[in-house]
Design an enzyme around this catalytic site. Structure first.
Site, mmCIF file in Angstrom:
data_model
loop_
_atom_site.group_PDB
_atom_site.id
_atom_site.type_symbol
_atom_site.label_atom_id
_atom_site.label_comp_id
_atom_site.label_asym_id
_atom_site.label_seq_id
_atom_site.Cartn_x
_atom_site.Cartn_y
_atom_site.Cartn_z
ATOM 1 N N GLY A 193 0.789 -1.222 0.000
ATOM 2 C CA GLY A 193 0.000 0.000 0.000
ATOM 3 C C GLY A 193 0.822 1.272 0.000
ATOM 4 O O GLY A 193 0.265 2.365 0.003
ATOM 5 N N HIS A 194 2.144 1.182 -0.018
ATOM 6 C CA HIS A 194 2.991 2.383 0.080
ATOM 7 C C HIS A 194 4.080 2.349 -0.972
ATOM 8 O O HIS A 194 5.224 2.059 -0.664
ATOM 9 C CB HIS A 194 3.625 2.450 1.460
ATOM 10 C CG HIS A 194 4.164 3.797 1.817
ATOM 11 N ND1 HIS A 194 5.432 4.222 1.487
ATOM 12 C CD2 HIS A 194 3.605 4.824 2.484
ATOM 13 C CE1 HIS A 194 5.628 5.434 1.959
ATOM 14 N NE2 HIS A 194 4.532 5.818 2.568
ATOM 15 N N PHE A 195 3.935 2.599 -2.111
ATOM 16 C CA PHE A 195 2.722 2.875 -2.883
ATOM 17 C C PHE A 195 2.663 1.820 -3.966
ATOM 18 O O PHE A 195 3.708 1.472 -4.500
ATOM 19 C CB PHE A 195 2.773 4.279 -3.467
ATOM 20 C CG PHE A 195 2.866 5.341 -2.402
ATOM 21 C CD1 PHE A 195 1.719 5.758 -1.737
ATOM 22 C CD2 PHE A 195 4.075 5.911 -2.044
ATOM 23 C CE1 PHE A 195 1.787 6.751 -0.766
ATOM 24 C CE2 PHE A 195 4.149 6.888 -1.063
ATOM 25 C CZ PHE A 195 3.006 7.311 -0.422
ATOM 26 N N ILE A 204 7.877 2.689 -1.997
ATOM 27 C CA ILE A 204 8.869 3.446 -1.237
ATOM 28 C C ILE A 204 8.755 3.008 0.219
ATOM 29 O O ILE A 204 7.649 2.927 0.756
ATOM 30 C CB ILE A 204 8.615 4.970 -1.346
ATOM 31 C CG1 ILE A 204 8.754 5.432 -2.799
ATOM 32 C CG2 ILE A 204 9.555 5.751 -0.437
ATOM 33 C CD1 ILE A 204 8.323 6.873 -3.023
#
Length: 143
Positions: A47-49, A54
């Site tokens: 989820g990041h991203f 990252i």
């Protein structure tokens, strides 16, 4: 050098929150240099991203804290204790950390007295600064 098994004998963190893979240098109670091999399989990259993975900055700071905890808890009188975050000051993120990077984590204690410590953390990738700041922690024999 400490292996992952030796690290897990010192600090209580476990997957998915154990954020250091090995300790390259250790001066108990004074400093430690750790390493994290950042892979695309890390849970936070979902989820990041999704389109540009990252490593979250807060997890870089946590990896520094875990490296510092290894140094603090390696002292014989601190074995079996827990290290808790007491604060962070002046943390700056200079460059992003991506899958495939090897994160080098160095923590040096400026002072440590009566279970309270303060130190400086520096994270680099390929010799380039990605994060730096001051870390404060408290040691406790109660979990």
């Amino acid at each position: 050098m400490l292996t992952i098994q030796e690290i897990m004998a010192i600090i209580p963190h476990r997957y998915p929150f154990l954020l250091i893979d090995r300790i390259l240098e250790l001066e108990p109670g004074q400093r430690a240099v750790g390493e994290k091999l950042v892979t695309i399989g890390e849970p936070y990259f979902q989820g990041h991203f999704p389109n540009r993975p990252i490593m979250p900055g807060v997890l870089i700071v946590e990896a520094l804290a875990q490296t510092g905890a290894v140094a603090a808890l390696s002292l014989p009188e601190n074995r079996g204790k827990m290290a808790f975050f007491a604060g962070i000051d002046g943390v700056r993120f200079r460059k992003p950390v991506y899958p495939g990077d090897t994160l080098r984590l160095e923590v040096r204690f400026d002072k440590m007295r009566r279970g309270i410590g303060k130190g400086t953390g520096v994270a680099t990738v390929n010799g380039q600064l990605v994060c730096e700041g001051e870390l404060m922690f408290a040691l406790s024999s109660e979990g």
